[in-house]
Design a protein around this motif. Structure first.
Motif, PDB file in Angstrom:
ATOM      1  N   GLY A  33      15.043  22.572  20.181  1.00 19.70           N
ATOM      2  CA  GLY A  33      13.805  21.855  19.910  1.00 19.70           C
ATOM      3  C   GLY A  33      13.909  20.899  18.736  1.00 19.70           C
ATOM      4  N   GLN A  87      19.064  24.170  24.843  1.00 17.96           N
ATOM      5  CA  GLN A  87      17.686  23.711  24.674  1.00 17.96           C
ATOM      6  C   GLN A  87      17.321  23.841  23.194  1.00 17.96           C
ATOM      7  OE1 GLN A  87      15.840  22.442  27.309  1.00 17.96           O
ATOM      8  NE2 GLN A  87      17.588  22.833  28.660  1.00 17.96           N
ATOM      9  N   PRO A  89      18.925  27.852  31.609  1.00 20.36           N
ATOM     10  CA  PRO A  89      18.462  26.624  30.953  1.00 20.36           C
ATOM     11  C   PRO A  89      19.546  25.840  30.235  1.00 20.36           C
ATOM     12  CG  PRO A  89      17.860  28.544  29.638  1.00 20.36           C
ATOM     13  CD  PRO A  89      18.437  29.063  30.923  1.00 20.36           C
ATOM     14  N   THR A 129      16.002  16.162  19.385  1.00 20.36           N
ATOM     15  CA  THR A 129      16.172  17.308  20.272  1.00 20.36           C
ATOM     16  C   THR A 129      17.472  17.140  21.034  1.00 20.36           C
ATOM     17  OG1 THR A 129      15.006  16.261  22.117  1.00 20.36           O
ATOM     18  CG2 THR A 129      13.674  17.555  20.579  1.00 20.36           C
ATOM     19  N   GLU A 130      18.006  18.258  21.514  1.00 16.27           N
ATOM     20  CA  GLU A 130      19.213  18.250  22.342  1.00 16.27           C
ATOM     21  C   GLU A 130      19.005  19.256  23.468  1.00 16.27           C
ATOM     22  OE1 GLU A 130      22.929  17.795  19.416  1.00 16.27           O
ATOM     23  OE2 GLU A 130      21.429  19.226  18.689  1.00 16.27           O
ATOM     24  N   GLN A 131      19.240  18.806  24.719  1.00 13.55           N
ATOM     25  CA  GLN A 131      19.054  19.731  25.824  1.00 13.55           C
ATOM     26  C   GLN A 131      19.957  19.379  27.009  1.00 13.55           C
ATOM     27  OE1 GLN A 131      14.765  17.693  26.504  1.00 13.55           O
ATOM     28  NE2 GLN A 131      15.049  19.568  27.654  1.00 13.55           N
ATOM     29  N   THR A 132      20.346  20.431  27.729  1.00 14.63           N
ATOM     30  CA  THR A 132      21.100  20.260  28.956  1.00 14.63           C
ATOM     31  C   THR A 132      20.144  19.829  30.056  1.00 14.63           C
ATOM     32  OG1 THR A 132      22.583  22.043  28.268  1.00 14.63           O
ATOM     33  CG2 THR A 132      22.645  21.393  30.589  1.00 14.63           C
ATOM     34  N   LEU A 177       9.791  20.822  24.206  1.00 17.96           N
ATOM     35  CA  LEU A 177      10.543  21.814  23.449  1.00 17.96           C
ATOM     36  C   LEU A 177       9.826  22.172  22.151  1.00 17.96           C
ATOM     37  CD1 LEU A 177      14.166  20.409  23.866  1.00 17.96           C
ATOM     38  CD2 LEU A 177      13.110  22.286  25.133  1.00 17.96           C
ATOM     39  N   THR A 212       7.889  15.837  23.215  1.00 15.93           N
ATOM     40  CA  THR A 212       8.779  16.746  23.934  1.00 15.93           C
ATOM     41  C   THR A 212       8.072  18.054  24.219  1.00 15.93           C
ATOM     42  OG1 THR A 212      10.856  17.995  23.778  1.00 15.93           O
ATOM     43  CG2 THR A 212       9.718  17.532  21.709  1.00 15.93           C
TER      44      THR A 212
END
Length: 292
Positions: free
Chosen positions: A55, A53, A50, A102-105, A278, A276
């Protein structure tokens, strides 16, 4: 020139991503208004992993400053922004009175390498939350080195990045190594983070995730770098207060940290919300509140 203070990062594995925490630490908590510095990666994710990730979580009284070196990260916040940041770009989120993000790849991205910083906002000011994305920054070459100015002014150039305090940030790669000299603002204190390679300042050697700290009164810096050494130079005027930093909050006083924690966990409208998938992160108990 005063001999630099050598600061060594504490490194941890966060979801498979090596993260080196450089600031704050006991010997030095801030450099100008820069109050937090993490070097994340470099990481390469296998198919199906993942990646990053993180939230929904809050911030107050700071700016998050993301300097992307490789890969991509999707930023989403409670102001309605949803922006993908790529290499050589800056995301600057002003938390002000309160924000969450939020921060996600993204699924198609297999790399992550970034420097994540926080900037403490001036005390006794009411600053509204905001977000800016900077896809293009001043970039130049000189004497075998590549420069990107991420914020502030340096070498006769000025970046467009929004500031509330006088600070500077410069990404420098010494392609050919050798000796280099840089003029500095004597009103600023500075930190030099080694991202890759090795350099010597005076009789001290600095390797990956080491930081050289220089106090105010320094007019220039001379260093000797190995070929392909990569650094980030940060600096600024010293703050006129000692910021309280805990979890994802910055404040001038502990009481504000306690208030922000309680309001976030109570789902206060102060921080807004994000649509989101997350998981929303709860704030842990403030440690000093247990002593009351």
């Amino acid at each position: 020139m005063t001999a630099p203070l050598k600061l060594t990062a504490k490194t941890a594995d966060v979801g498979g991503i090596p993260v080196a925490r450089v600031l704050p630490q006991a010997k030095k908590r801030t450099i100008g208004a820069w109050c937090f510095l993490d070097h994340a990666g470099p990481s390469i994710f296998a198919e199906g992993e993942p990646g990053l990730q993180v939230g929904s979580h809050p911030h107050t009284h700071l700016q998050t400053f993301t300097w992307m070196l490789a890969g991509e990260v999707l930023h989403q916040d409670s102001l309605g922004n949803k922006i993908l940041i790529r290499s050589k770009q800056v995301n600057l989120m002003t938390a002000g009175t309160g924000i969450c993000h939020t921060e996600q790849t993204p699924p198609e991205s297999r790399k992550l390498h970034a420097v994540q910083l926080w900037i403490a906002l001036p005390k006794n000011q009411t600053i509204a939350p905001a977000f800016q994305h900077y896809p293009k920054l001043p970039e130049w070459q000189d004497s075998g080195a590549d420069y990107i100015l991420t914020t502030g002014s340096f070498d006769g150039r000025t970046a467009p990045t929004l500031q509330y305090s006088p600070i500077v940030g410069v990404d420098i790669r010494y392609r050919n190594g050798g000796s280099h000299y840089h003029p500095l603002n004597p009103d600023f204190e500075y930190g030099i983070l080694v991202i890759q390679g090795r350099l010597n300042i005076g009789n001290e050697s600095f390797g990956p995730n080491d930081l050289a700290y220089l106090p105010t009164g320094t007019n220039d810096i001379g260093l000797a770098a190995e070929a392909d050494t990569h650094i980030m130079l940060i600096g600024g005027k010293p703050l006129d207060f000692e910021p309280v930093i805990w979890w994802n909050f910055v404040a001038a006083e502990r009481a504000e940290i306690e208030r922000a924690t309680a309001e976030w966990n109570a789902h206060s409208k102060r921080f807004g919300s994000i649509d989101t998938e997350l998981q929303r992160l709860n704030a842990p108990e403030v440690p000093w509140a247990k002593q009351k």
